[in-house]
Design an enzyme around this catalytic site. Structure first.
Site, PDB file in Angstrom:
ATOM      1  N   LYS A 116       0.844  -1.285  -0.115  1.00  0.00           N
ATOM      2  CA  LYS A 116       0.038   0.146   0.068  1.00  0.00           C
ATOM      3  C   LYS A 116       0.810   1.576   0.123  1.00  0.00           C
ATOM      4  O   LYS A 116       0.534   2.282  -0.660  1.00  0.00           O
ATOM      5  CB  LYS A 116      -0.936   0.034   1.388  1.00  0.00           C
ATOM      6  N   GLU A 200      -3.152   6.743   8.104  1.00  0.00           N
ATOM      7  CA  GLU A 200      -3.654   7.609   7.324  1.00  0.00           C
ATOM      8  C   GLU A 200      -4.815   8.055   8.287  1.00  0.00           C
ATOM      9  O   GLU A 200      -5.054   7.817   9.278  1.00  0.00           O
ATOM     10  CB  GLU A 200      -4.551   6.826   6.187  1.00  0.00           C
ATOM     11  N   HIS A 235     -14.153  -3.587   8.859  1.00  0.00           N
ATOM     12  CA  HIS A 235     -13.354  -3.315   7.592  1.00  0.00           C
ATOM     13  C   HIS A 235     -13.508  -4.331   6.472  1.00  0.00           C
ATOM     14  O   HIS A 235     -12.807  -4.302   5.201  1.00  0.00           O
ATOM     15  CB  HIS A 235     -11.837  -3.059   7.762  1.00  0.00           C
ATOM     16  N   ARG A 297      -6.959  -8.006  -9.041  1.00  0.00           N
ATOM     17  CA  ARG A 297      -7.597  -9.427  -9.307  1.00  0.00           C
ATOM     18  C   ARG A 297      -8.935  -9.030  -9.547  1.00  0.00           C
ATOM     19  O   ARG A 297      -9.485  -7.821  -9.586  1.00  0.00           O
ATOM     20  CB  ARG A 297      -7.444 -10.259  -8.166  1.00  0.00           C
TER      21      ARG A 297
END
Length: 677
Positions: A116, A200, A235, A297
Site C-alpha cells: 500500500k 492515514e 473493515h 484481481r
C-alpha cells in the site's frame, strides 16, 4: 483460446469460474485440500487433484503443488480467483516460467500495487489524489506515533501488504496508539507474513466507492463504472451495490478517469479494482475522493458490475489472458438498472460477528433467475471449516432502479435459510429494511452508527413458533416410531404407536424448549392427540388451539393452527432444531427431562474459546484484578484476532494456556472468581 484451465482456488469463486469456462467450452481442473475433498467445486470440475493438507499454507498457497497439478493435467492457464495466490507476483512469474498463462495482470503490476505504501507513492506521481498520511519505510513505533500525531487523531493503521480488513485498526488517541499498532502488526504478520503498516487520516463519514477497470495487452483500458461498498464490519464489506447511489455523473466520470490513469501508470492488463474513499459534502466532508488501494484481481463483488453492464467479467479475463482485445470500448459500455450484493457468512452478529464452524444441516436459497443470482461453493451437508473464510454464499439481486432492487433483496433474504450454525441473515435483513439504507445514507461506519437497530436483542419465540416446533417434533417422532415398528414382527401393535395411545384415553405430551437467550425460562407446550389425527395444543401463554401438520415434499412444515395456515422451513438434529419463518430464524433446543446436570460452559467465571484457534497474547496473570469487558486473552482464528473479555469484575484464579498454544473449541482459557454480589 484456452483449452484447459486450472483454477487455483476453492469455494464459490472456483464454482463461478467453472460456470463461465464450461459455457465457453473450456475444460476445467480443480485443486483441493484434504478438507475440500468432497467440495462442490471439486464435483463441478472436469478433473480434480489433491494438493495438500487442510491448512491453506499446506495446499492453496503451495505454488509447487499447483504448478505440478497444471503440468499433470495439461492445463494451459491458471486462474487464481481471489485471495490465496491471486495477488502474488512470485506466483505470476512462476506461471510464466512454466509456460503457463496467468489469468491476471503482469507480475510487475501486482508488485507495484502489492504494498500500500509503494502504491500510494506511485499514485501520487500519477496525479491520483491521496488521503493525508504516512506511507514511508520507517517502522519504528516512535516514528509512527509521531507521524500519527502530525496527521491528527483519529488515525487508521493499515497493513501495507494486505487487504480484506486484516491488519486494520483505528487509534483514537495517542494513549491507545501503541496497543492498536501492536495488534495491527500481529494480524498483518499472521495474514500476510509482513507486519509493515502505514498511517492515514481517519475520515469522519467517508463512502467506499471503487471503480472496476479492465485493460488488455493492446493498450486499451476502460472502466466498467463504480460500486459502493460502504457498509462494512471489521473493515470487511457486507453489502455492495452498483451503481453507487447519489453519485453525480461528472464525479463518476472523474473517478473513472482517475482509475484508468492508475491502471495505465503500472502497465496493467486484466481485471482490477481501484478503491477510493469519497468524503461527501452532505456529511461534512470536502466532496473529494482519495485513492485507497488497487486490487490486482477480480473482486468478490464483481457480480453487481456484471448485472448492470450485462458483461461476464470472467469471460473478459479469459479472452484478455489469451491475448485478445477488450470486447467493448468505453463508449459501448452503459449502466442498466441497479444491483445489490450481500455476503452471507457463517457468523454470529450477536456475538461480535464471531465466525462459526460446523455442518450446514439445512440450506435453502431463493430461486435464481433474471432478478436473483446466488454464487456459492457449498451444499446442504457441507461443513464450514476453521481453515478458510466462513462465507456461505453471495446473494445478488437486480432490478430497474434502486428501490425495486432493495425490495428484491428483502424478498430474497426472506427466502434464504441456513441451519446447523449461526448465520448473518437476520442482520442483513435488518440492513435491507433500515430507513438509512432505504435513503442511501451510506458511509463506512453505517453499522456502528445504527448498531442498536441492526442488532436488536433476540426475541422470544412466539406462540406460532412454539406450536410449529411442537408439531414438527411430534410428526418426526411418529415417523421414527412407525419406521421402527415396521422393522418388528408386529408393526400393528398399539405398543409401537407414537400417538399418545393408552388403554383408556390419550394423555398429553409435554415438550419443553429453550431458545438460547440469556436468562430465558424454558417454554412448555402440551399436546394431546385427537381421534381425528390432529392435536389439541396448550401454549405457555395459556392459549389452547387445535392443530395438525404435515411435511411437504420439499421438507417444509405445513400446519393448520387455530384455523390459520402456517408454513416454515424445518431442520432438526437430535434435540437441536432450526425453524424458519419469512425473514426470521429460530434456533430451539428440545429439553430431555431425563437429562440433568447440564452446565453452561461459558458461565460461572469460566472463559472458554469460542472456536479453535491459537493463543497470541495473554493479558493477565493469576491474582490480577479484572473489570467487566477487560481483555484477558487474544486468540487468532480464521486469520483474525478475537479478544476474550471478562464477563464481570473479579480476580483471576488460573490461566490455562500460554502464548503459542493451539486450543480447541470450548477450551477453558481462564478462571475468574467473580466479586461477591
Amino acid at each position: 483460446m484456452i483449452d484447459t484451465l486450472l483454477i487455483a482456488n476453492r469455494g464459490e469463486i472456483a464454482c463461478r469460474i467453472i460456470r463461465t469456462a464450461r459455457r465457453l467450452g473450456i475444460r476445467t481442473v480443480a485443486v483441493y485440500s484434504d478438507a475440500d475433498a468432497g467440495a462442490l467445486h471439486v464435483a463441478l470440475a472436469d478433473e480434480a487433484l489433491r494438493i495438500g493438507a487442510a491448512p491453506a499454507r499446506d495446499s492453496y498457497l503451495r505454488m509447487d503443488a499447483i504448478l505440478d497439478a497444471a503440468a499433470r493435467t495439461g492445463a494451459q492457464a491458471i486462474h487464481p480467483g481471489y485471495g490465496f495466490l491471486s495477488e502474488n507476483a512470485g506466483f505470476a512469474e512462476a506461471c510464466a516460467a512454466a509456460g503457463l498463462i496467468f489469468v491476471g495482470p503482469p507480475a510487475s503490476a501486482i508488485r507495484a500495487m502489492g504494498g500500500k505504501s509503494e502504491a500510494k507513492a506511485l499514485m501520487e506521481t500519477a496525479g491520483v489524489p491521496l488521503v493525508p498520511g504516512y506511507h514511508g519505510e520507517e517502522q519504528n513505533s516512535g516514528v509512527l506515533a509521531a507521524e500519527a500525531a502530525r496527521i491528527g487523531f483519529p488515525v487508521l493503521i493499515k497493513a501495507s501488504a494486505g487487504g480484506g480488513g486484516k491488519g486494520m485498526k483505528v487509534a483514537t488517541s495517542a494513549e491507545d496508539f501503541h496497543e492498536q499498532l501492536a495488534s495491527a502488526k500481529r494480524e498483518a504478520q499472521a495474514a500476510f507474513g509482513n507486519d509493515r503498516v502505514l498511517i492515514e487520516k481517519y475520515l469522519g463519514r467517508p463512502r467506499h466507492v471503487e471503480i472496476q477497470v479492465f485493460a488488455d495487452s493492446h493498450g486499451n483500458c476502460v472502466y466498467l463504472f463504480e460500486r459502493d461498498c460502504s457498509i462494512q464490519r471489521r473493515h470487511q464489506k457486507v453489502v455492495e451495490e452498483a451503481p453507487a447511489p447519489n453519485l453525480p455523473l461528472e464525479l463518476r466520470q472523474e473517478m473513472g478517469a482517475a482509475a484508468v490513469a492508475a491502471a495505465k501508470a503500472i502497465g496493467y492488463v486484466g481485471a482490477g479494482t481501484v478503491e477510493f474513499l469519497l468524503d461527501p459534502v452532505e456529511t461534512g466532508g470536502d466532496g473529494r475522493f482519495y485513492f485507497m488501494e488497487m486490487n490486482t484481481r477480480l473482486q468478490v463483488e464483481h457480480p453487481v458490475t456484471e448485472y448492470i453492464t450485462g458483461q461476464d467479467l470472467v469471460e473478459w479475463q479469459l479472452r484478455v489472458a489469451a491475448g485478445g482485445a477488450l470486447p467493448l470500448n468505453q463508449d459501448q459500455l452503459a449502466v442498466t438498472g441497479h444491483a445489490i450484493e450481500v455476503r452471507l457468512y457463517a457468523e454470529d452478529p450477536d456475538k461480535g460477528f464471531l465466525p462459526q464452524t460446523g455442518t450446514l444441516s439445512h440450506l435453502r436459497f431463493p430461486e435464481a433467475g433474471s432478478h436473483v443470482r446466488v454464487d456459492t461453493g457449498v451444499r446442504q451437508g457441507d461443513a464450514i471449516s476453521i481453515h478458510y473464510d466462513p462465507m456461505i454464499a453471495k446473494l445478488i439481486v437486480w432490478d430497474v432502479d434502486r428501490p425495486a432492487a432493495v425490495r428484491r433483496l428483502r424478498q430474497a433474504l426472506a427466502g434464504t435459510e441456513v441451519g446447523g450454525l449461526a448465520a448473518n441473515i437476520p442482520f442483513l435483513a435488518s440492513i435491507a429494511g433500515h430507513p438509512a439504507f432505504l435513503a442511501a445514507d451510506l458511509d463506512t461506519r453505517f453499522i456502528e452508527r445504527y448498531q442498536a437497530g441492526l442488532l436488536p436483542a433476540p426475541a422470544a419465540p412466539d406462540d406460532d413458533v412454539l406450536a410449529l416446533a411442537a408439531l414438527g417434533v411430534l410428526l418426526e417422532r411418529e415417523a421414527e416410531t412407525a419406521a421402527a415398528a415396521a422393522r418388528t414382527n408386529d408393526p400393528w401393535s398399539p405398543w409401537a404407536m407414537a400417538d399418545s395411545w393408552r388403554l383408556n384415553d390419550a394423555v398429553a405430551e409435554i415438550l419443553t424448549f429453550t431458545d438460547g437467550r440469556e436468562g430465558a425460562e424454558p417454554q412448555e407446550v402440551r399436546a394431546r392427540r385427537r381421534r381425528d389425527g390432529g392435536f389439541d395444543i396448550t401454549l405457555p401463554s395459556g392459549q389452547e388451539l387445535a392443530g395438525n401438520a404435515r411435511f411437504a415434499a420439499d421438507g417444509r412444515l405445513v400446519a393448520e393452527v387455530g384455523g390459520r395456515r402456517l408454513t416454515a422451513g424445518w431442520s432438526r438434529r437430535a434435540r437441536e432444531l432450526d425453524l424458519f419463518r419469512p425473514g426470521r430464524h429460530h434456533r430451539l433446543t428440545l429439553i430431555d427431562p431425563l437429562d440433568v446436570g447440564v452446565v453452561d460452559a461459558g458461565g460461572g467465571g469460566r472463559l472458554v474459546a469460542p472456536m479453535p484457534g491459537k493463543v497470541i497474547a495473554v493479558l493477565v496473570a493469576a491474582g490480577d484484578r479484572v473489570e467487566k469487558g477487560q481483555g484477558l486473552v487474544v486468540l487468532e482464528a480464521m486469520k483474525m484476532e478475537h479478544t476474550i473479555k471478562a464477563q464481570g469484575p473479579g480476580t483471576v484464579e488460573a490461566v490455562r494456556y500460554t502464548v503459542g498454544d493451539q486450543v480447541p473449541d470450548g477450551a477453558e482459557l481462564i478462571i475468574v472468581k467473580g466479586d461477591e454480589a
